[in-house]
Design a protein around this motif. Sequence first.
Motif, PDB file in Angstrom:
ATOM      1  N   THR A  33       1.050   6.302 -15.627  1.00  0.00           N
ATOM      2  CA  THR A  33       0.004   5.276 -15.602  1.00  0.00           C
ATOM      3  C   THR A  33       0.586   3.944 -15.144  1.00  0.00           C
ATOM      4  O   THR A  33       1.798   3.701 -15.223  1.00  0.00           O
ATOM      5  CB  THR A  33      -0.619   5.112 -17.000  1.00  0.00           C
ATOM      6  N   ASN A  34      -0.331   3.089 -14.694  1.00  0.00           N
ATOM      7  CA  ASN A  34       0.004   1.701 -14.313  1.00  0.00           C
ATOM      8  C   ASN A  34       1.144   1.622 -13.282  1.00  0.00           C
ATOM      9  O   ASN A  34       2.075   0.825 -13.417  1.00  0.00           O
ATOM     10  CB  ASN A  34       0.374   0.876 -15.548  1.00  0.00           C
ATOM     11  N   LEU A  35       1.080   2.463 -12.261  1.00  0.00           N
ATOM     12  CA  LEU A  35       2.079   2.396 -11.192  1.00  0.00           C
ATOM     13  C   LEU A  35       1.813   1.144 -10.348  1.00  0.00           C
ATOM     14  O   LEU A  35       0.713   0.944  -9.829  1.00  0.00           O
ATOM     15  CB  LEU A  35       1.994   3.643 -10.309  1.00  0.00           C
ATOM     16  N   SER A  36       2.804   0.296 -10.242  1.00  0.00           N
ATOM     17  CA  SER A  36       2.660  -0.949  -9.491  1.00  0.00           C
ATOM     18  C   SER A  36       3.886  -1.156  -8.601  1.00  0.00           C
ATOM     19  O   SER A  36       4.942  -0.541  -8.818  1.00  0.00           O
ATOM     20  CB  SER A  36       2.492  -2.142 -10.437  1.00  0.00           C
ATOM     21  N   VAL A  85      14.540  -1.987   1.895  1.00  0.00           N
ATOM     22  CA  VAL A  85      13.911  -1.429   3.089  1.00  0.00           C
ATOM     23  C   VAL A  85      13.249  -2.555   3.868  1.00  0.00           C
ATOM     24  O   VAL A  85      12.644  -3.463   3.278  1.00  0.00           O
ATOM     25  CB  VAL A  85      12.881  -0.339   2.695  1.00  0.00           C
ATOM     26  N   PRO A  86      13.355  -2.575   5.195  1.00  0.00           N
ATOM     27  CA  PRO A  86      12.636  -3.581   5.992  1.00  0.00           C
ATOM     28  C   PRO A  86      11.133  -3.416   5.826  1.00  0.00           C
ATOM     29  O   PRO A  86      10.606  -2.293   5.870  1.00  0.00           O
ATOM     30  CB  PRO A  86      13.081  -3.281   7.434  1.00  0.00           C
ATOM     31  N   LEU A  87      10.446  -4.515   5.632  1.00  0.00           N
ATOM     32  CA  LEU A  87       9.008  -4.472   5.340  1.00  0.00           C
ATOM     33  C   LEU A  87       8.169  -4.560   6.609  1.00  0.00           C
ATOM     34  O   LEU A  87       7.089  -5.156   6.604  1.00  0.00           O
ATOM     35  CB  LEU A  87       8.642  -5.621   4.394  1.00  0.00           C
ATOM     36  N   ASN A  88       8.649  -3.981   7.707  1.00  0.00           N
ATOM     37  CA  ASN A  88       7.904  -4.042   8.964  1.00  0.00           C
ATOM     38  C   ASN A  88       6.807  -2.987   9.040  1.00  0.00           C
ATOM     39  O   ASN A  88       5.919  -3.088   9.885  1.00  0.00           O
ATOM     40  CB  ASN A  88       8.871  -3.853  10.143  1.00  0.00           C
ATOM     41  N   GLU A  89       6.868  -1.965   8.177  1.00  0.00           N
ATOM     42  CA  GLU A  89       5.868  -0.904   8.163  1.00  0.00           C
ATOM     43  C   GLU A  89       5.444  -0.612   6.735  1.00  0.00           C
ATOM     44  O   GLU A  89       6.070  -1.073   5.775  1.00  0.00           O
ATOM     45  CB  GLU A  89       6.415   0.371   8.825  1.00  0.00           C
ATOM     46  N   GLU A  90       4.373   0.185   6.615  1.00  0.00           N
ATOM     47  CA  GLU A  90       3.887   0.570   5.292  1.00  0.00           C
ATOM     48  C   GLU A  90       4.888   1.500   4.611  1.00  0.00           C
ATOM     49  O   GLU A  90       5.451   2.406   5.235  1.00  0.00           O
ATOM     50  CB  GLU A  90       2.531   1.271   5.422  1.00  0.00           C
ATOM     51  N   ILE A  91       5.133   1.271   3.310  1.00  0.00           N
ATOM     52  CA  ILE A  91       6.074   2.078   2.542  1.00  0.00           C
ATOM     53  C   ILE A  91       5.357   2.567   1.292  1.00  0.00           C
ATOM     54  O   ILE A  91       4.791   1.765   0.530  1.00  0.00           O
ATOM     55  CB  ILE A  91       7.321   1.262   2.164  1.00  0.00           C
ATOM     56  N   CYS A  92       5.390   3.875   1.058  1.00  0.00           N
ATOM     57  CA  CYS A  92       4.683   4.477  -0.076  1.00  0.00           C
ATOM     58  C   CYS A  92       5.657   5.255  -0.951  1.00  0.00           C
ATOM     59  O   CYS A  92       6.610   5.876  -0.453  1.00  0.00           O
ATOM     60  CB  CYS A  92       3.589   5.426   0.416  1.00  0.00           C
ATOM     61  N   LEU A  93       5.394   5.223  -2.265  1.00  0.00           N
ATOM     62  CA  LEU A  93       6.156   5.997  -3.236  1.00  0.00           C
ATOM     63  C   LEU A  93       5.201   6.857  -4.044  1.00  0.00           C
ATOM     64  O   LEU A  93       4.146   6.385  -4.492  1.00  0.00           O
ATOM     65  CB  LEU A  93       6.937   5.071  -4.173  1.00  0.00           C
ATOM     66  N   GLN A  94       5.598   8.131  -4.241  1.00  0.00           N
ATOM     67  CA  GLN A  94       4.828   9.050  -5.071  1.00  0.00           C
ATOM     68  C   GLN A  94       5.658   9.436  -6.291  1.00  0.00           C
ATOM     69  O   GLN A  94       6.856   9.720  -6.171  1.00  0.00           O
ATOM     70  CB  GLN A  94       4.439  10.305  -4.284  1.00  0.00           C
ATOM     71  N   VAL A  95       4.989   9.433  -7.446  1.00  0.00           N
ATOM     72  CA  VAL A  95       5.672   9.712  -8.715  1.00  0.00           C
ATOM     73  C   VAL A  95       4.845  10.727  -9.506  1.00  0.00           C
ATOM     74  O   VAL A  95       3.613  10.695  -9.499  1.00  0.00           O
ATOM     75  CB  VAL A  95       5.845   8.423  -9.550  1.00  0.00           C
ATOM     76  N   ARG A  96       5.551  11.622 -10.212  1.00  0.00           N
ATOM     77  CA  ARG A  96       4.900  12.529 -11.158  1.00  0.00           C
ATOM     78  C   ARG A  96       5.833  12.734 -12.356  1.00  0.00           C
ATOM     79  O   ARG A  96       7.048  12.529 -12.270  1.00  0.00           O
ATOM     80  CB  ARG A  96       4.562  13.861 -10.511  1.00  0.00           C
ATOM     81  N   SER A  97       5.259  13.135 -13.480  1.00  0.00           N
ATOM     82  CA  SER A  97       6.040  13.403 -14.699  1.00  0.00           C
ATOM     83  C   SER A  97       6.210  14.897 -14.886  1.00  0.00           C
ATOM     84  O   SER A  97       5.378  15.697 -14.434  1.00  0.00           O
ATOM     85  CB  SER A  97       5.348  12.788 -15.918  1.00  0.00           C
ATOM     86  N   GLN A  98       7.278  15.282 -15.558  1.00  0.00           N
ATOM     87  CA  GLN A  98       7.533  16.686 -15.860  1.00  0.00           C
ATOM     88  C   GLN A  98       8.459  16.762 -17.066  1.00  0.00           C
ATOM     89  O   GLN A  98       9.083  15.780 -17.469  1.00  0.00           O
ATOM     90  CB  GLN A  98       8.137  17.407 -14.647  1.00  0.00           C
ATOM     91  N   ARG A 107       4.638  20.232 -14.782  1.00  0.00           N
ATOM     92  CA  ARG A 107       4.604  18.971 -14.048  1.00  0.00           C
ATOM     93  C   ARG A 107       3.187  18.417 -14.007  1.00  0.00           C
ATOM     94  O   ARG A 107       2.205  19.134 -14.164  1.00  0.00           O
ATOM     95  CB  ARG A 107       5.107  19.182 -12.634  1.00  0.00           C
ATOM     96  N   SER A 108       3.109  17.114 -13.709  1.00  0.00           N
ATOM     97  CA  SER A 108       1.803  16.459 -13.601  1.00  0.00           C
ATOM     98  C   SER A 108       1.412  16.342 -12.130  1.00  0.00           C
ATOM     99  O   SER A 108       2.162  16.743 -11.230  1.00  0.00           O
ATOM    100  CB  SER A 108       1.865  15.074 -14.246  1.00  0.00           C
ATOM    101  N   SER A 109       0.258  15.758 -11.919  1.00  0.00           N
ATOM    102  CA  SER A 109      -0.174  15.483 -10.549  1.00  0.00           C
ATOM    103  C   SER A 109       0.530  14.232 -10.014  1.00  0.00           C
ATOM    104  O   SER A 109       1.078  13.434 -10.775  1.00  0.00           O
ATOM    105  CB  SER A 109      -1.692  15.290 -10.517  1.00  0.00           C
ATOM    106  N   TRP A 110       0.494  14.079  -8.698  1.00  0.00           N
ATOM    107  CA  TRP A 110       1.172  12.934  -8.060  1.00  0.00           C
ATOM    108  C   TRP A 110       0.353  11.655  -8.215  1.00  0.00           C
ATOM    109  O   TRP A 110      -0.874  11.685  -8.197  1.00  0.00           O
ATOM    110  CB  TRP A 110       1.372  13.181  -6.561  1.00  0.00           C
ATOM    111  N   VAL A 111       1.055  10.532  -8.354  1.00  0.00           N
ATOM    112  CA  VAL A 111       0.441   9.207  -8.309  1.00  0.00           C
ATOM    113  C   VAL A 111       1.144   8.436  -7.192  1.00  0.00           C
ATOM    114  O   VAL A 111       2.376   8.411  -7.136  1.00  0.00           O
ATOM    115  CB  VAL A 111       0.575   8.461  -9.652  1.00  0.00           C
ATOM    116  N   LYS A 112       0.382   7.805  -6.333  1.00  0.00           N
ATOM    117  CA  LYS A 112       0.918   7.188  -5.121  1.00  0.00           C
ATOM    118  C   LYS A 112       0.633   5.687  -5.096  1.00  0.00           C
ATOM    119  O   LYS A 112      -0.465   5.246  -5.479  1.00  0.00           O
ATOM    120  CB  LYS A 112       0.308   7.849  -3.884  1.00  0.00           C
ATOM    121  N   LYS A 113       1.600   4.909  -4.651  1.00  0.00           N
ATOM    122  CA  LYS A 113       1.431   3.461  -4.504  1.00  0.00           C
ATOM    123  C   LYS A 113       2.170   2.999  -3.249  1.00  0.00           C
ATOM    124  O   LYS A 113       3.327   3.356  -3.038  1.00  0.00           O
ATOM    125  CB  LYS A 113       1.976   2.720  -5.733  1.00  0.00           C
TER     126      LYS A 113
END
Length: 424
Positions: A33-36, A85-98, A107-113
Amino acid sequence: MELPARLCGLWALLLSAAGGGDAAPMETQPPVTNLSVSVKNLCTVIWTWNPPERASPNCSLWYFSHFGNKQDKKIASETHRSKEVPLNEEICLQVRSQCSTNESDDRSSWVKKCILPPEGDPESAVTELQCVWHNLSYMKCTWLPGRNTSPDTNYTLYYWYSSLEKILQCENICREGQHVSCSFTLDEEKVSSFEQHSVQVMVKDNAGKIRPSFNIVPLNSHVQPDPPQIKSLFIQHGDLYVLGKNPQNFHSRCLSYQVEVNNSQTGASYVLNVDEPICDHSESKGNLEDTICFRVHGVLPDTLNTVRMRVKTNKICYEDDKLWSNWSPVMTIGKKTNSTLYVTMLLIIPVIVASAIIVLLLYLKRLKIIIFPPIPDPGKIFKEMFGDQNDDTLHWKKYDIYEKQTKEETDSIVLIENLKRTSQ
């Protein structure tokens, strides 16, 4: 007949029950929860999250995360992750718990930010942003203006590395043809364990009209040493010995060398590529403290030889081994030819050759006259004696008459004078 049928039915019921047990859904963990996401310094991106709610009390939580296209996978118990990481492009991170380090267990489902690139026209951002660490003492960054920018745009460069408490601005912006550059001090002593750190760089304009451009420069690459110094040269047993000194801040084990020898007489050029000094210091002369030595075979001692050298970092100490230093000042050894005498001979030899040719031609003409004298033309002789019958006859006749008259008059005068003297 009834007994076998009943046995077959019971067997089928057992198989269906076993199959149904295998197909039962596996219990999963709730997602985080609360991925920021936030940005620290210039290019440090930090993701944080909270543990999942209503997690099983018997579960030891682990978090599996990765970036786009499943890059940089990581399984850890921390509820945060960061990356430069250079911020010239979009950067995404996916997280899940297990509940374990095994990716397939409970495992849980993915959460993306994601973090979006900076605002502005991409065509306005600077291009070819590159930085070089010169002699481990200062860093110089260069770039080209973007396509959709004004020629009089005033740029600003900001930089940060781990030893700085805050982001600093590069002051000495200058233009070098089409490129724009800026240099700032970066001493090796100010950077702690630079092999594992980097410099974050951002370029934008003062008015905020262009899109910012970012770059991350690892401190164990893009290093260019200063030129080495040649201390002395000497020739012994037909070999040329080159004694030099490494550039400041570098050791021999971290450098590769290139020695170039040019012979002025033959025009031949010999390049020696070595990874470490290759001659025995016992054969050298003078003070050998902090001295590197190289031996070049087959050098002509009676001719003028010019020597220069340069260095670059190797992969023993750095990741980059492509940036050569500038060439060292040239040093010469051997006998020098007299250039004044050479020029004088070039001027005198053509004059001597031309004079000899002229004298020879005159001599040959006189010799030809002596050996082959001209044959008289009889017709010319008679013509000079008798003249032209048609044109010169009257002239000769007048000449004869005039000559006769002159003789008679002279004779008469002589007779008269003789008579007068007789009478007296």
